[in-house]
Every structure is written in structure tokens, then in C-alpha cells.
Design a protein around this motif. Structure first.
Motif, PDB file in Angstrom:
ATOM      1  N   ARG A  26       0.835  -1.209   0.000  1.00 54.37           N
ATOM      2  CA  ARG A  26       0.000   0.000   0.000  1.00 54.37           C
ATOM      3  C   ARG A  26       0.869   1.258   0.000  1.00 54.37           C
ATOM      4  N   ARG A  27       1.904   1.255   0.843  1.00 51.14           N
ATOM      5  CA  ARG A  27       2.801   2.422   0.894  1.00 51.14           C
ATOM      6  C   ARG A  27       3.488   2.641  -0.451  1.00 51.14           C
ATOM      7  N   ARG A  28       3.928   1.567  -1.090  1.00 51.16           N
ATOM      8  CA  ARG A  28       4.597   1.701  -2.386  1.00 51.16           C
ATOM      9  C   ARG A  28       3.636   2.266  -3.439  1.00 51.16           C
ATOM     10  N   VAL A  29       2.385   1.812  -3.413  1.00 45.70           N
ATOM     11  CA  VAL A  29       1.400   2.316  -4.376  1.00 45.70           C
ATOM     12  C   VAL A  29       1.144   3.800  -4.122  1.00 45.70           C
ATOM     13  N   GLN A  30       0.956   4.177  -2.870  1.00 46.87           N
ATOM     14  CA  GLN A  30       0.701   5.585  -2.544  1.00 46.87           C
ATOM     15  C   GLN A  30       1.886   6.464  -2.926  1.00 46.87           C
ATOM     16  N   ARG A  31       3.101   5.986  -2.661  1.00 47.33           N
ATOM     17  CA  ARG A  31       4.300   6.756  -3.012  1.00 47.33           C
ATOM     18  C   ARG A  31       4.416   6.883  -4.531  1.00 47.33           C
ATOM     19  N   ALA A  32       4.170   5.785  -5.256  1.00 48.78           N
ATOM     20  CA  ALA A  32       4.253   5.824  -6.715  1.00 48.78           C
ATOM     21  C   ALA A  32       3.233   6.801  -7.282  1.00 48.78           C
ATOM     22  N   LEU A  33       2.008   6.767  -6.760  1.00 49.46           N
ATOM     23  CA  LEU A  33       0.974   7.675  -7.244  1.00 49.46           C
ATOM     24  C   LEU A  33       1.360   9.128  -6.980  1.00 49.46           C
ATOM     25  N   ARG A  34       1.852   9.394  -5.786  1.00 50.15           N
ATOM     26  CA  ARG A  34       2.268  10.760  -5.436  1.00 50.15           C
ATOM     27  C   ARG A  34       3.377  11.235  -6.379  1.00 50.15           C
ATOM     28  N   ASP A  35       4.374  10.380  -6.620  1.00 50.20           N
ATOM     29  CA  ASP A  35       5.476  10.751  -7.509  1.00 50.20           C
ATOM     30  C   ASP A  35       4.998  10.959  -8.949  1.00 50.20           C
ATOM     31  N   MET A  36       4.067  10.116  -9.386  1.00 50.14           N
ATOM     32  CA  MET A  36       3.576  10.226 -10.756  1.00 50.14           C
ATOM     33  C   MET A  36       2.744  11.495 -10.944  1.00 50.14           C
ATOM     34  N   ILE A  37       1.981  11.865  -9.922  1.00 46.19           N
ATOM     35  CA  ILE A  37       1.205  13.108  -9.999  1.00 46.19           C
ATOM     36  C   ILE A  37       2.167  14.291 -10.101  1.00 46.19           C
ATOM     37  N   ALA A  38       3.192  14.271  -9.267  1.00 46.94           N
ATOM     38  CA  ALA A  38       4.158  15.375  -9.249  1.00 46.94           C
ATOM     39  C   ALA A  38       4.900  15.506 -10.578  1.00 46.94           C
ATOM     40  N   SER A  39       5.173  14.365 -11.211  1.00 44.45           N
ATOM     41  CA  SER A  39       5.940  14.410 -12.455  1.00 44.45           C
ATOM     42  C   SER A  39       5.060  14.561 -13.693  1.00 44.45           C
ATOM     43  N   GLY A  40       3.737  14.475 -13.520  1.00 48.39           N
ATOM     44  CA  GLY A  40       2.842  14.612 -14.662  1.00 48.39           C
ATOM     45  C   GLY A  40       2.798  13.377 -15.538  1.00 48.39           C
ATOM     46  N   ALA A  41       3.157  12.235 -14.983  1.00 48.99           N
ATOM     47  CA  ALA A  41       3.177  10.988 -15.749  1.00 48.99           C
ATOM     48  C   ALA A  41       1.752  10.512 -16.030  1.00 48.99           C
ATOM     49  N   PRO A  95     -10.098  -1.001  -2.992  1.00 48.24           N
ATOM     50  CA  PRO A  95     -10.921  -0.015  -3.708  1.00 48.24           C
ATOM     51  C   PRO A  95     -10.521   1.433  -3.448  1.00 48.24           C
ATOM     52  N   ASP A  96     -10.034   1.742  -2.261  1.00 47.24           N
ATOM     53  CA  ASP A  96      -9.643   3.121  -1.976  1.00 47.24           C
ATOM     54  C   ASP A  96      -8.458   3.538  -2.837  1.00 47.24           C
ATOM     55  N   LEU A  97      -7.497   2.637  -3.026  1.00 50.05           N
ATOM     56  CA  LEU A  97      -6.351   2.952  -3.887  1.00 50.05           C
ATOM     57  C   LEU A  97      -6.799   3.097  -5.336  1.00 50.05           C
ATOM     58  N   ARG A  98      -7.666   2.189  -5.773  1.00 51.58           N
ATOM     59  CA  ARG A  98      -8.158   2.230  -7.149  1.00 51.58           C
ATOM     60  C   ARG A  98      -8.900   3.539  -7.415  1.00 51.58           C
ATOM     61  N   GLU A  99      -9.706   3.988  -6.448  1.00 53.14           N
ATOM     62  CA  GLU A  99     -10.438   5.240  -6.630  1.00 53.14           C
ATOM     63  C   GLU A  99      -9.495   6.435  -6.724  1.00 53.14           C
ATOM     64  N   LYS A 100      -8.422   6.435  -5.912  1.00 48.80           N
ATOM     65  CA  LYS A 100      -7.448   7.525  -5.992  1.00 48.80           C
ATOM     66  C   LYS A 100      -6.795   7.554  -7.364  1.00 48.80           C
ATOM     67  N   ILE A 101      -6.446   6.386  -7.861  1.00 50.34           N
ATOM     68  CA  ILE A 101      -5.813   6.301  -9.182  1.00 50.34           C
ATOM     69  C   ILE A 101      -6.785   6.772 -10.253  1.00 50.34           C
ATOM     70  N   GLN A 102      -8.028   6.310 -10.179  1.00 48.53           N
ATOM     71  CA  GLN A 102      -9.026   6.718 -11.167  1.00 48.53           C
ATOM     72  C   GLN A 102      -9.279   8.217 -11.113  1.00 48.53           C
TER      73      GLN A 102
END
Length: 133
Positions: free
Chosen positions: A24-39, A61-68
């Protein structure tokens, strides 16, 4: 074969919880980094960046909703802020967000229906088994 001891079961459960929390931490960190980089953000790209299986994201589902939520954010076409094009894009985004919420609610209702059907089938099978004995 002897069953595992209570201590072993507790240790295995603790290990599984730790692995899940790490993922979960890795997914949240990856999402945060991807948002910051505009990926480009979607379940597949986040899973690859976080080094987890897509199944891990779909199981949360909470992670999936954040990604979506972040995958819907796209670049606004080249138009000056405050122009008619900008307001149209904003209105369309608002409509898409509303439709996405409606879809989520419908999916949840379908899931609840499927769960109810499964429970009812189980009860029917129990009744059938009881009448045969």
C-alpha cells in the motif's frame, strides 16, 4: 502432518499484514510521484512503478479510486483561461465526474445484489441438504 502452532500462525499473519502495508505504501508513493511528475496515471502504470501486481490495486478499492481520480485529469487544450473553450472543458469534466460517481454507486449496488444472491443460494442449498437427511 501436524497443524502449525498458534505462534506460527500469528507470525504468518503478522508477516502478511506487513507485506500488505508495504505494498500500500509503495502504491501511494508511486501515485504521489507520478502526480508530481505529470506521468500518465492508470492502474497498470502505477502498479509497474510501485512494483506490485495490478491485483493488489484492484483488491484495495480506496487505492483504485485515488488512481481513477487522477487518471481523469488531463491537460486542458491550448486556450486562454476564462475563454468559452475553458468553460466547456470544465463543464464536461464536471459531467464526467458526476457520471463516474454514478457508475461507482451502480457497481456497488450490483456487488450488493450479487452478495445477496450468493447468500440466498447458500440458504437454499442448506435447506435442500436438510430435507434430504
Amino acid at each position: 502432518m501436524t497443524p502449525p502452532s498458534d505462534k506460527a500462525v500469528k507470525a504468518l499473519n503478522a508477516h502478511a499484514r506487513q507485506r500488505s502495508a508495504d505494498a500500500r505504501r509503495r502504491v501511494q508513493r508511486a501515485l504521489r510521484d507520478m502526480i508530481a511528475s505529470g506521468a500518465t496515471i492508470n492502474v497498470n502504470t502505477v502498479a509497474i512503478r510501485a512494483k506490485v501486481a495490478r491485483k493488489t490495486i484492484y483488491a484495495n478499492p480506496d487505492l483504485r479510486e485515488k488512481i481513477q481520480a487522477h487518471s481523469r485529469i488531463t491537460a486542458v487544450p491550448d486556450s486562454a483561461p476564462g475563454t468559452e473553450d475553458d468553460s466547456i472543458v470544465s463543464a464536461l469534466r464536471a459531467q464526467l465526474t458526476a457520471k463516474d460517481s454514478e457508475l461507482r454507486e451502480l457497481k456497488n449496488a450490483l456487488q450488493q445484489r450479487d452478495n445477496t444472491i450468493a447468500i440466498l443460494y447458500g440458504r437454499l442449498e442448506q435447506q435442500d441438504d436438510g430435507s434430504l437427511r
